[in-house]
Design an enzyme around this catalytic site. Structure first.
Site, mmCIF file in Angstrom:
data_model
loop_
_atom_site.group_PDB
_atom_site.id
_atom_site.type_symbol
_atom_site.label_atom_id
_atom_site.label_comp_id
_atom_site.label_asym_id
_atom_site.label_seq_id
_atom_site.Cartn_x
_atom_site.Cartn_y
_atom_site.Cartn_z
ATOM 1 N N SER A 173 -9.442 2.470 2.830
ATOM 2 C CA SER A 173 -8.518 3.120 1.921
ATOM 3 C C SER A 173 -7.493 2.181 1.286
ATOM 4 C CB SER A 173 -7.763 4.227 2.681
ATOM 5 O OG SER A 173 -6.925 3.693 3.686
ATOM 6 N N LYS A 229 0.834 -1.201 0.000
ATOM 7 C CA LYS A 229 0.000 0.000 0.000
ATOM 8 C C LYS A 229 0.871 1.254 0.000
ATOM 9 C CE LYS A 229 -3.781 2.249 2.546
ATOM 10 N NZ LYS A 229 -4.688 2.166 3.702
ATOM 11 N N SER A 250 -10.007 0.672 6.995
ATOM 12 C CA SER A 250 -9.318 0.663 5.707
ATOM 13 C C SER A 250 -8.747 -0.680 5.302
ATOM 14 C CB SER A 250 -8.200 1.707 5.710
ATOM 15 O OG SER A 250 -8.745 3.008 5.735
#
Length: 496
Positions: A169, A93, A193
Site C-alpha cells: 500500500s 505516506k 506494503s
C-alpha cells in the site's frame, strides 16, 4: 545523473559542505512533482509553501555554521551541528504518519479535508534530523490491499509503465522515489506494503524488526501485534536506506512494544564484502505459484551475488501449506480493518457499510465485512500456524545469514488487472495473498529488506526480499548492498 536522482547520502553531505542549496534542491523536486504527479498520482498533498520555508531555514543554518567556522560569527548557536538529513527532502505516506496542519486522509475520500492536529513520531524524528517533507503520498484506504488506488485520487502508477500499478500500500512513496520526486520516503507494512511497491517501482525498503522503529498509534497502541505491522524507510539506494533507518530507530514510551535499538547507526552495515555472507534461496517458499520470469530474474540476481563471493544454496522451507497460511493470515488481518472501520465511525462518522460505501473502494468494504465475520477464538487460533511458520524460517536461518526469495509472484499488474487466478498454468486463488510472497513474514515478525532483482524483457521491475533473524538488519543491509554492487540498478529508472 540528474540532481533529482542523486542519493540522499550524497545530497546530505553536499548540503553540509555548502555545495548544494536546500532551497534549490526543494525547487528541483517541486518542479518535477508539477511535471509528473498528474500522471503518476504519487502525491496526494504537496506542501510547497511549508517545504520552501523549511528549505530557507535549512540554508540559513548551513550559512551560519560556515560563518562560525570562518570566524565571521561569534554566536555559539551558529556552530550547532546539522542533522544527518539536514535539508534533504522526504515524502511521507498518507497513513498514520501525520504532519501537523496538513490533510491526513488515510486514502479515504470522506477524509479529504481532515487536517492533522499534531505530527506523528516518525515525522518528528525525520524533521529533527533535518529532513524536509515535500508532501503526503497515496495509499489505498487504510492500506488494506497490495495495489494503490482509492476513490480520492485514483490509482498510482509505476514510473516504468503508466499502465501498471505501483503496488501497495506504500505505492505513492515508491512511485515518488522511482520518478525522482523525492530521494527518501516513508512506508508501512502489515502484509507487504513496504516491499510490494518496492518490487513494482524498483526501489529498496526495510520492514524492520517489530519494535525497532516505534509507532505512536492511537487510539489503539496495541493494534500492530497481529499481524505484525511496522513503519519503515524507502529509498533508491541501500546506503540511503541505512541512513534513514538510523534516524528512525530507538525506543519511545508512546509505543509499548518499542525497544532500545541494538545499534543507533546502520550506515556502516553496507560496507561489507559479499564473501562474508551465507545466503539461502527459495524461488517460491515451497508454497506459492511463481511466474517463471520472476523466478529466473531473482535466481540471476542471487547468482550475481554468488559470483561476487557470497555462499548461496537453494533450500526447502518446511512450513504450513498455502491454504492453511491463507486462512490464518486472513483471520489475523481482516479483523484489524474491521476494528479500524469502527474507529472511523466513532471518530469521523464514516459508515463503511452504509451511506459512505459509495465513496470507498469495493475491496475495502469487502475486507471490512470479512473481518467482522471472525471471532476471538478464530483470531487467537492462528498463533499455532504462526509458530509453525516461524520455526520453519528459523530452521533455515540457523544455518544461513538470510533467506532470499521473490517479493511478488508476477511482475506489476495493470490498474484494472485482477490478482492472478493462474500463474504459468498453475492455479492461484485470485486474492492479494496469491500475488505477494510478503505477508508470511508479517505473521512471523522477521525483518526483511526488499531490493530490485532486475527488469523483464518488457522493462517491468521484479524485486526480491532478504529475510533475516530478528534485529539482524545490519546483515540484511549488508547483503542488499552487496547485491547492489553486483547487480546495480541506479541507471534503470526511466528519467535517471
Amino acid at each position: 545523473m540528474s540532481t533529482a536522482f542523486r542519493s540522499a547520502t550524497d545530497l546530505a553531505e553536499a548540503i553540509r559542505a555548502g555545495e548544494v542549496s536546500p532551497v534549490e534542491l526543494v525547487e528541483t523536486y517541486l518542479d518535477r512533482i508539477d511535471d509528473h504527479n498528474d500522471e503518476l498520482n504519487a502525491y496526494v498533498n504537496v506542501l510547497k509553501q511549508r517545504a520552501r520555508e523549511q528549505a530557507r531555514e535549512a540554508e540559513q543554518a548551513v550559512e551560519a555554521r560556515a560563518d562560525r567556522s570562518s570566524g565571521e560569527s561569534t554566536d555559539p548557536r551558529d556552530g550547532e551541528d546539522l542533522g544527518p538529513l539536514h535539508g534533504v527532502p522526504v515524502a511521507i505516506k498518507d497513513l498514520h504518519m501525520e504532519i501537523e496542519g496538513v490533510p491526513h486522509t488515510m486514502g479515504l475520500a470522506p477524509l479529504a479535508d481532515n487536517v492533522a492536529e499534531e505530527s506523528s513520531l516518525i515525522v518528528e524524528r525525520l524533521e529533527e534530523a533535518g529532513a524536509i517533507p515535500l508532501g503526503t503520498t497515496n495509499t489505498p484506504e487504510l492500506g488494506h490491499t497490495m495495489q494503490t488506488y482509492n476513490e480520492l485520487v485514483g490509482p498510482t502508477a509505476t514510473p516504468f509503465d503508466l499502465d501498471y500499478n505501483a503496488g501497495g500500500s506504500s505505492g505513492g512513496s515508491a512511485a515518488a522515489l522511482a520518478a525522482g520526486l523525492a530521494p527518501l520516503a516513508t512506508g508501512s507494512d502489515v502484509g507487504g506494503s513496504l516491499r510490494n511497491p518496492a518490487s513494482c517501482c524498483h526501489v529498496v525498503s526495510v520492514k524492520p524488526t517489530f519494535g525497532l522503529v516505534p509507532k505512536d498509534n492511537r487510539p489503539d497502541a496495541f493494534s500492530s501485534t497481529t499481524p505484525v505491522g511496522v513503519v519503515g524507510p524507502m529509498a533508491r539506494t541501500v546506503d540511503d536506506l541505512a541512513l534513514m533507518l538510523s534516524v528512525l530507530v530507538g525506543q519511545d514510551d508512546s509505543d509499548p512494544f518499542s525497544v532500545v535499538a541494538p545499534r543507533d547507526d546502520y550506515t556502516d552495515a553496507t560496507d561489507r564484502d559479499a564473501s562474508e555472507f551465507d545466503v539461502a534461496f527459495t524461488p517460491d517458499l515451497d508454497t506459492f505459484p511463481v511466474a517463471d520470469t520472476v523466478a529466473s530474474i531473482c535466481r540471476d540476481a542471487v547468482d550475481a551475488l554468488a559470483e561476487a563471493g557470497a555462499t548461496v544454496s537453494e533450500v526447502d522451507v518446511d512450513g504450513p501449506d498455502k491454504g492453511t497460511l491463507n486462512y490464518a493470515y486472513g483471520t489475523e488481518a481482516t479483523p484489524l480493518f474491521a476494528v479500524m472501520a469502527g474507529y472511523l465511525e466513532a471518530e469521523y462518522g464514516i459508515d463503511v457499510a452504509g451511506d459512505d460505501a459509495d465513496d470507498l473502494s469495493s475491496s475495502f468494504v469487502q475486507t471490512v465485512g470479512m473481518g467482522e465475520g471472525y471471532d476471538a477464538v478464530d483470531y487467537l487460533g492462528t498463533n499455532e500456524v504462526r509458530t509453525e511458520l516461524y520455526d520453519a524460517v528459523e530452521a533455515v536461518l540457523d544455518d544461513h545469514d538470510a533467506l532470499v526469495m521473490p517479493t511478488l509472484s508476477t511482475p506489476p499488474l495493470t490498474h484494472d488487472e485482477p490478482y492472478p487466478s493462474e500463474i504459468d498454468g498453475e492455479r492461484a486463488g485470485g486474492l492479494p495473498m496469491d500475488w505477494g510472497l510478503t505477508w508470511p513474514f508479517n505473521m512471523t515478525g522477521h525483518p526483511v529488506v526488499a531490493a530490485p532483482a532486475g527488469l523483464t524483457d518488457d522493462g517491468l521491475p521484479v524485486g526480491l526480499q532478504i529475510v533475516g533473524s530478528r534485529y539482524a538488519e545490519d546483515d540484511l543491509l549488508g547483503i542488499a548492498a552487496a547485491l547492489e554492487d553486483a547487480n546495480p540498478w541506479a541507471e534503470d529508472y526511466p528519467d535517471a
